[in-house]
Design a protein around this motif. Sequence first.
Motif, short mmCIF file in Angstrom:
data_model
loop_
_atom_site.label_atom_id
_atom_site.label_comp_id
_atom_site.label_asym_id
_atom_site.label_seq_id
_atom_site.Cartn_x
_atom_site.Cartn_y
_atom_site.Cartn_z
N GLY A 89 -2.39 77.61 49.51
CA GLY A 89 -2.02 79.01 49.58
C GLY A 89 -1.14 79.46 48.44
O GLY A 89 -1.48 79.31 47.27
N ALA A 90 0.00 80.01 48.77
CA ALA A 90 0.90 80.61 47.78
C ALA A 90 1.43 79.58 46.80
O ALA A 90 1.59 79.87 45.62
N VAL A 91 1.70 78.37 47.26
CA VAL A 91 2.25 77.34 46.38
C VAL A 91 1.28 77.04 45.25
O VAL A 91 1.66 76.89 44.09
N GLU A 92 0.00 76.96 45.58
CA GLU A 92 -1.01 76.67 44.57
C GLU A 92 -1.07 77.77 43.52
O GLU A 92 -1.16 77.52 42.32
N ARG A 93 -1.01 79.02 43.96
CA ARG A 93 -1.06 80.14 43.02
C ARG A 93 0.20 80.19 42.15
O ARG A 93 0.13 80.50 40.97
N LEU A 94 1.34 79.90 42.75
CA LEU A 94 2.59 79.97 42.00
C LEU A 94 2.71 78.89 40.95
O LEU A 94 3.38 79.07 39.93
N THR A 95 2.09 77.75 41.18
CA THR A 95 2.19 76.64 40.23
C THR A 95 1.03 76.57 39.25
O THR A 95 0.96 75.66 38.44
N ASP A 96 0.10 77.53 39.30
CA ASP A 96 -1.03 77.56 38.38
C ASP A 96 -0.60 78.28 37.11
O ASP A 96 -0.53 79.51 37.06
N THR A 97 -0.32 77.53 36.04
CA THR A 97 0.22 78.10 34.81
C THR A 97 -0.79 78.94 34.06
O THR A 97 -0.42 79.74 33.21
N SER A 98 -2.08 78.83 34.35
CA SER A 98 -3.09 79.63 33.65
C SER A 98 -3.01 81.10 34.05
O SER A 98 -3.49 81.97 33.34
N GLY A 145 3.07 87.38 30.26
CA GLY A 145 4.31 87.75 29.59
C GLY A 145 5.07 86.58 29.02
O GLY A 145 4.48 85.63 28.49
N SER A 146 6.38 86.64 29.13
CA SER A 146 7.23 85.62 28.52
C SER A 146 7.06 84.25 29.19
O SER A 146 7.27 83.21 28.57
N HIS A 147 6.64 84.23 30.46
CA HIS A 147 6.44 82.96 31.16
C HIS A 147 5.24 82.20 30.58
O HIS A 147 5.23 80.97 30.56
N LYS A 148 4.24 82.93 30.11
CA LYS A 148 3.05 82.31 29.53
C LYS A 148 3.40 81.51 28.28
O LYS A 148 2.79 80.48 28.00
N GLU A 149 4.42 81.99 27.55
CA GLU A 149 4.82 81.32 26.32
C GLU A 149 5.44 79.95 26.56
O GLU A 149 5.53 79.15 25.65
N ARG A 150 5.87 79.68 27.79
CA ARG A 150 6.55 78.42 28.09
C ARG A 150 5.59 77.25 28.30
O ARG A 150 6.00 76.11 28.38
N PHE A 151 4.26 77.51 28.40
CA PHE A 151 3.29 76.47 28.69
C PHE A 151 2.18 76.47 27.66
O PHE A 151 1.79 77.53 27.15
N ASP A 152 1.63 75.27 27.34
CA ASP A 152 0.48 75.22 26.43
C ASP A 152 -0.81 75.43 27.22
O ASP A 152 -0.78 75.72 28.41
N GLU A 153 -1.97 75.28 26.58
CA GLU A 153 -3.27 75.54 27.22
C GLU A 153 -3.55 74.63 28.41
O GLU A 153 -4.24 75.01 29.35
N THR A 154 -3.01 73.42 28.40
CA THR A 154 -3.27 72.46 29.48
C THR A 154 -2.37 72.69 30.68
O THR A 154 -2.57 72.07 31.72
N GLY A 155 -1.35 73.56 30.54
CA GLY A 155 -0.43 73.80 31.64
C GLY A 155 0.82 72.96 31.56
O GLY A 155 1.67 73.01 32.43
N LYS A 156 0.95 72.17 30.49
CA LYS A 156 2.13 71.34 30.31
C LYS A 156 3.22 72.19 29.65
O LYS A 156 2.94 72.96 28.75
#
Length: 176
Positions: free
Chosen positions: A120-129, A133-144
Amino acid sequence: MAGSAEMASLEESFRKFAIYGDTKATGQEMNGKNWAKLCKDCKVTDGKSVTGTDVDIVFSKVKGKTARVINYEEFKKALEELAPKRFKDKSKEEAYEAICQLVAGKEPINVGVTKAKTVGAVERLTDTSKYTGSHKERFDETGKGKGKSGRENIVDTSGYVSAYKNAGTYDAKVKK
């Protein structure tokens, strides 16, 4: 009495239960809590003929006056005490062998250990793809995570405005 192979597995069970839940335990002595757990996990206590109270009484009877733990020899005496209660229809020797078979080769059971689930919500919240905005800049393409470069503003001295897509193409346009 029981065979030597069965006695070895009985002693192995004693050691496994003796160290259960105690990082400082050596496996040579067992406390009352682990004795009660052994009796419960190995189905020595059945709730009718052998109860938790019986298990505690036998533990108090076989341990030393001021001791808080029992060793392997006292453990075998405790099983001898419980055997006739657990197996009333058998002789003392047969009952002891039957109770040894219940305990031999067993390990402590971890009951109620919580397993982590991503639903549910946990899966959506931890999906970096799906970050924007600024949060997207914190992760590379693989989600690391990018680590420090993803958290801190690193000064760009190239002369271009941040997030400008055609940075570094000016020299190519001027030469034409």
